[in-house]
Scaffold this active site. Structure first.
Site, mmCIF file in Angstrom:
data_model
loop_
_atom_site.group_PDB
_atom_site.id
_atom_site.type_symbol
_atom_site.label_atom_id
_atom_site.label_comp_id
_atom_site.label_asym_id
_atom_site.label_seq_id
_atom_site.Cartn_x
_atom_site.Cartn_y
_atom_site.Cartn_z
ATOM 1 N N CYS A 50 0.824 -1.211 0.000
ATOM 2 C CA CYS A 50 0.000 0.000 0.000
ATOM 3 C C CYS A 50 0.865 1.272 0.000
ATOM 4 C CB CYS A 50 -0.992 -0.044 1.155
ATOM 5 S SG CYS A 50 -2.439 0.974 0.823
ATOM 6 N N HIS B 105 -3.737 -4.991 0.582
ATOM 7 C CA HIS B 105 -3.212 -5.481 1.868
ATOM 8 C C HIS B 105 -3.330 -7.003 1.924
ATOM 9 C CE1 HIS B 105 -2.516 -1.687 3.954
ATOM 10 N NE2 HIS B 105 -3.561 -1.231 3.292
ATOM 11 N N GLU C 272 -1.659 -9.001 3.517
ATOM 12 C CA GLU C 272 -1.371 -9.560 4.861
ATOM 13 C C GLU C 272 -2.639 -9.996 5.591
ATOM 14 O OE1 GLU C 272 -1.095 -6.390 3.988
ATOM 15 O OE2 GLU C 272 -1.539 -4.991 5.630
HETATM 16 N N1 GLN Z 1 -1.976 6.816 2.920
HETATM 17 C C1 GLN Z 1 -2.070 6.079 1.704
HETATM 18 C C2 GLN Z 1 -3.421 6.248 1.043
HETATM 19 O O1 GLN Z 1 -4.381 6.632 1.676
HETATM 20 C C3 GLN Z 1 -1.764 4.619 1.924
HETATM 21 C C4 GLN Z 1 -2.748 3.934 2.804
HETATM 22 C C5 GLN Z 1 -2.259 2.605 3.312
HETATM 23 O O2 GLN Z 1 -1.069 2.308 3.265
HETATM 24 N N2 GLN Z 1 -3.150 1.802 3.851
HETATM 25 O O3 GLN Z 1 -3.556 6.008 -0.126
#
Ligand code: GLN
Length: 541
Positions: free
Chosen positions: A381, A507, A509
């Site tokens: 992410c 994500h 994970e």
């Molecule tokens: N802050 C980034 C976004 O909002 C990444 C978010 C995250 O890593 N979950 O796109």
């Protein structure tokens, strides 16, 4: 009709109630019982989505886009079943719903009260898990007995017990039995007090699970049972596990916790089949190899902020019968040039998700070290976004490239908001959330890992790779190995002239399980192991 098992906690917080519930869930599933798990949180936030992971631990995302308590991660990992939005709710959610009904006029003429209006709403949300075919709903009550905030929840579960009858509900109380070194003995008094509080409310626990550092003698079990009104065989010892949290189901099975539940509900079931679980614990305790992976995040000191990441890395190790030593590195410290040599010696580097400016340049620097040093890298992410920024700045020559989340006036907004996010003003529940499909390009590391052309992964972010820069980045060698099926959103990137450099906007994970390690984590740790094998001089101590 489902039966209900309620798990409360006493004396202190952080006893591992979530893990205990997850382990009990595993045991019930291993006996062929169809269950649902649910966590109830007494705080006033409508969901944990806006809470600081520093205080509250990670926000766990369900497939249907719920932003939930991290205990649901334990539930999924131990039971192998996906949770949903329904599996977690807070006081805030309950009050919100009741007040909306009040404004709508649903209670017109009535006085809205804690009992019955709030308790009814709580009971309805718990009972919503009682879907056709479900045999047991396992419900964890957050907080500690005696907290003002938990009272109304305890009242609600007491009422469910009354409504369901003796064979319809079972109460488990998880308590702490301290060992007083100076006296050389354990003390049962805190547990007595905690159970007394529960009984004042009208709940008498059927099972007492005791967190303790030392073994409980039969005398201690007898005494605890007597004072807490629990038969001695239902006083369970839960000592700190030796190697891994995944030992817990075996510890509870050895003391017959699942059997106590079956007998209470008069359910005749085969004994628990735990061979796969025993094999898992064996593999954890007998690794064939070791590997060292750095996680460069905002919160280096905290276990809970990256709970699922750490678990998924260990699962990735299990896929190769390897033990992973995780080095937690604060990204801010990488910014001041510290840890450069340490990072260069790693077998793999992972940059997890996150929000905000703190440590961002350190994450970008760590990625540069991974790219230039040919160290296997996995970006998650924000980790993908940082990898794109790093590539844009140092390979594609886009000086000052950044994400508009951090620098709105960057000359090269390689990461930016999509059109539909620019109009969003509320912070709660408005990100790109839950499962989204991703088409994987053939002949990529992503394809090799997943072994298929279309996957679904969970998301939680607002910002995206800016399509205006895709051609420029691709021309310099950045591979867009995964995109949304319509091609509009970049989901995965990688480098082809690097041993293993992959990042995902999702994500993964959250979907990794000890018995089914996530393919990306398995491939990442596999690449790290290859690097380690090639450099046998750097043995882990
Ligand atoms: N802050 C980034 C976004 O909002 C990444 C978010 C995250 O890593 N979950 O796109």
């Amino acid at each position: 009709m489902a039966r209900y098992v309620f798990v409360t906690g006493g004396v202190v917080s952080s006893l591992g109630k979530g893990l205990t519930c997850a382990a009990i869930g595993r045991l019930l599933i291993s006996r062929g019982v169809e269950i649902r798990l649910l966590k109830v949180d007494p705080y006033l936030n409508v969901d944990p989505g806006t809470m600081n992971p520093y205080q509250h631990g990670e926000v766990f995302v369900t497939e249907d886009g719920g932003e939930t308590d991290l205990d649901l991660g334990h539930y999924e990992r131990f039971t192998g079943r996906p949770m949903s939005r329904k599996s977690n709710f807070t006081s805030g959610r309950i009050y919100w719903d009741v007040l909306q009904k009040e404004r709508r006029g649903d209670y017109l003429g009535g006085t809205v009260q804690m009992i019955p209006h709030i308790t009814d709403e709580i009971k309805a949300r718990i009972r919503a898990l009682n879907e056709p075919g479900v045999e047991i709903v396992l419900c964890e009550i957050g907080g500690t007995v005696g907290d003002i905030e938990s009272l109304v929840f305890l009242e609600a579960i007491r009422q469910i017990g009354l409504e369901e009858g003796r064979e319809g509900a079972l109460y488990i109380h998880l308590t702490y039995v301290p060992f007083i070194r100076a006296a050389g003995e354990i003390k049962t008094k805190p547990s007595q007090h905690s159970v007394a509080r529960l009984r004042e409310i009208g709940i008498s626990p059927d099972v007492l699970i005791c967190r303790t550092e030392v073994p409980l003698s039969s005398e201690a079990r007898r005494k605890l049972g007597l004072f807490c009104n629990v038969p001695p065989h239902a006083v369970i010892e839960e000592r700190d596990v030796e190697h891994s949290i995944y030992e817990l189901p075996l510890v509870l099975a050895d003391q017959g916790v699942d059997e106590i539940i079956m007998v209470h509900f008069r359910m005749a079931r085969r004994p628990a089949r735990l061979d796969d679980w025993r094999d898992l614990v064996h593999r954890i305790t007998h690794p064939r190899e070791r590997v060292r992976i750095a996680v460069v995040g905002k919160y280096a000191e905290l276990q809970d902020a990256y709970k699922s990441i750490f678990e998924a890395i260990h699962h990735g190790g299990l896929a190769h019968s390897a033990a992973v030593e995780i080095e937690k590195i604060a990204a801010e410290e990488v910014e001041d040039g510290r840890h450069r040599d340490r990072l260069a010696e790693m077998d793999g580097i992972l940059v997890p998700g996150g929000f905000g400016a703190r440590g961002i340049e350190g994450k970008i620097e760590a990625i540069r070290i991974a790219r230039e040093g040919r160290i296997p890298f996995l970006g998650i992410c924000l980790g993908l976004q940082c990898a794109v920024i790093e590539f844009a700045r140092h390979v594609a020559g886009l000086d000052g490239a950044h994400t508009t989340e951090i620098r709105a006036d960057t000359p090269h907004p390689v990461i930016a908001l999509m059109e539909d996010q620019t109009r969003v003003s509320d912070k709660g529940g408005t990100m790109r959330l839950g499962l989204w499909p991703c088409a994987i390009a053939p002949d990529t590391r992503a394809y090799a890992a997943y072994g298929c052309a279309l996957v679904q992964e969970r998301h939680r972010h607002r910002y995206e790779v800016n399509n205006r820069y895709r051609d420029a980045l691709a021309a310099k060698g950045l591979v867009f190995s995964g995109t949304s099926p319509d091609g509009r959103l970049v989901e995965m990137i990688e480098l082809s002239d690097h041993p293993w450099f992959v990042a995902t906007q999702a994500h993964p994970e959250f979907a990794s399980r000890p018995l089914q390690p996530h393919p990306l984590f398995a491939a990442f740790v596999g690449a790290a192991l290859q690097r380690r094998r090639a450099a046998p001089a750097m043995e882990v101590q």
